[in-house]
Scaffold this motif. Structure first.
Motif, PDB file in Angstrom:
ATOM      1  N   GLU A   1      -7.308   6.620  -7.960  1.00  0.00           N
ATOM      2  CA  GLU A   1      -8.463   5.397  -8.087  1.00  0.00           C
ATOM      3  C   GLU A   1      -6.739   3.907  -9.058  1.00  0.00           C
TER       4      GLU A   1
ATOM      5  N   PRO B   1       0.952  -1.191   0.030  1.00  0.00           N
ATOM      6  CA  PRO B   1       0.265  -0.265   0.393  1.00  0.00           C
ATOM      7  C   PRO B   1       0.599   1.152   0.282  1.00  0.00           C
TER       8      PRO B   1
ATOM      9  N   ARG C   1      -4.865   2.706  -5.134  1.00  0.00           N
ATOM     10  CA  ARG C   1      -6.049   1.830  -4.325  1.00  0.00           C
ATOM     11  C   ARG C   1      -5.980   0.735  -4.541  1.00  0.00           C
TER      12      ARG C   1
END
Length: 127
Positions: free
Chosen positions: A88, A60, A91
């Protein structure tokens, strides 16, 4: 998103195939003592499992646009790669890659456990 998962699996399995080749080669070199070869293989697979977990933990926080997954995505699903906003895409790719890394770590850990159990059983039978 299925395409992203497939590409993540492809990327991970490519790396795991080279690691597996190294483990099998070392186990073959130690095949004069089957228990030692199995224990060594289990230990190496356990270290590989820990490496996958560590990579999943770091995922992450990485810039996914500098990953192999991004390269595969732009090559095989360019429309999807261009259609997602950068935040986006980061993620989704990080979540997908993390989930697939943990799944593969579970499988490698299970293989390590099998090698350890077989080595233990053969050690009892031989001893």
């Amino acid at each position: 998103m299925e395409m992203m998962r497939t590409l993540a699996d492809h990327s991970i399995r490519r790396a795991l195939s080279f690691a597996g080749l190294a483990v099998v080669t070392l186990m073959l070199a130690l095949s004069f003592d089957i228990v030692l070869a199995l224990r060594t293989g289990g230990n190496l697979l356990a270290m590989l499992c820990l490496g996958l977990i560590w990579t999943a933990w770091r995922t992450p926080h990485r810039n996914m646009r500098r990953s192999e997954l991004w390269s595969l995505l732009t090559e095989h699903a360019a429309i999807l790669a261009r259609s997602l906003p950068p935040a986006e895409a980061q993620r989704l790719m990080a979540a997908t890659l993390r989930q697939r890394l943990l799944w593969h770590a579970e499988q490698v850990g299970a293989a390590a456990l099998v090698l350890w159990v077989v080595a233990l059983l053969l050690g009892f039978l031989a001893g």
